[in-house]
Design an enzyme around this catalytic site. Sequence first.
Site, PDB file in Angstrom:
ATOM      1  N   ASP A 123       0.828  -1.212   0.000  1.00 36.11           N
ATOM      2  CA  ASP A 123       0.000   0.000   0.000  1.00 36.11           C
ATOM      3  C   ASP A 123       0.862   1.262   0.000  1.00 36.11           C
ATOM      4  OD1 ASP A 123      -2.345   1.401  -0.040  1.00 36.11           O
ATOM      5  OD2 ASP A 123      -2.792   1.155   2.087  1.00 36.11           O
TER       6      ASP A 123
ATOM      7  N   ASN B 149     -10.991  -2.459  -5.322  1.00 34.69           N
ATOM      8  CA  ASN B 149     -10.238  -1.489  -6.119  1.00 34.69           C
ATOM      9  C   ASN B 149     -10.900  -1.169  -7.459  1.00 34.69           C
ATOM     10  OD1 ASN B 149      -6.979  -2.645  -4.919  1.00 34.69           O
ATOM     11  ND2 ASN B 149      -8.172  -0.897  -4.234  1.00 34.69           N
TER      12      ASN B 149
END
Length: 232
Positions: free
Chosen positions: A9, A57
């Site tokens: 991330d 996502n």
Amino acid sequence: MNHLAVIMDGNGRWAEKRHLPRLMGHRAGAEALDRCMHYCKAAGIRYLTVYAFSTENWKRSQEEVSGLMKLLSSYISSKEKTLVKEGVRFRVIGRRSDLSEKLQKEIAALEEKTKAGDFTLIVALSYGGRDEIVRAALRFAEEYGRNSSFIAQHASLEAAFGSFLDAPDVPDPDLIIRTSGECRTSNFLLWESAYSEYYFTDALWPDFDQAEFDKALESYSKRERRMGGRLK
Ligand code: IPE
Ligand code: IPE
Ligand code: MG
């Protein structure tokens, strides 16, 4: 340690800090993945699972999603030779049917070409832990309807269910690292992480280097994994 998993991330923030498009952050993230694979091999780790794209996502802008899909496709075509040469077995977990047919074919071809590798890189793509469990449950129910006695061929009911997950032969992750300072799982490996250790670092994924890797392993080496039992 046998299996390391990483929630990669912070690519977007890494790019934004440099006034670059987010996609440049994802590119730098792909380079960090190559580095991380080398650290793992040198440390004797046999499995590396990375969270590359979640079932959530898809909510991102069309530009970012299509940029990520293109990046994946070019990663696959440009890495084939290196992966084979370095003995890396490439595998994908997640809801493959969400991906374009072209990408699905590229993935299947790379999995086939690298299947003799003794280090396994597992890429979680359109992956959600809940989704993986629900898909496994459907297949479990289907098999149960056909022939309920298959359960007796497994050590436990959990093992029987686990055999329907996306990579049933892969041992559970020992350590899960998340970069970028967020302390949540974001739907990663929900079933497999039951007894995994977690390590969180503020470093953004494209900045993840050998020193960060060493710090994570050092922290892991001090953990006492009791698995619900008592060691002493
Ligand atoms: C992680 O980086 C990669 C993907 C989710 C594809 P992000 O894109 O989430 O980066 P941040 O969290 O916005 O910085
Ligand atoms: C998790 O990161 C997914 C990946 C790293 C691929 P996100 O950036 O999507 O997670 P949230 O939105 O911060 O929970
Ligand atoms: Mg993020």
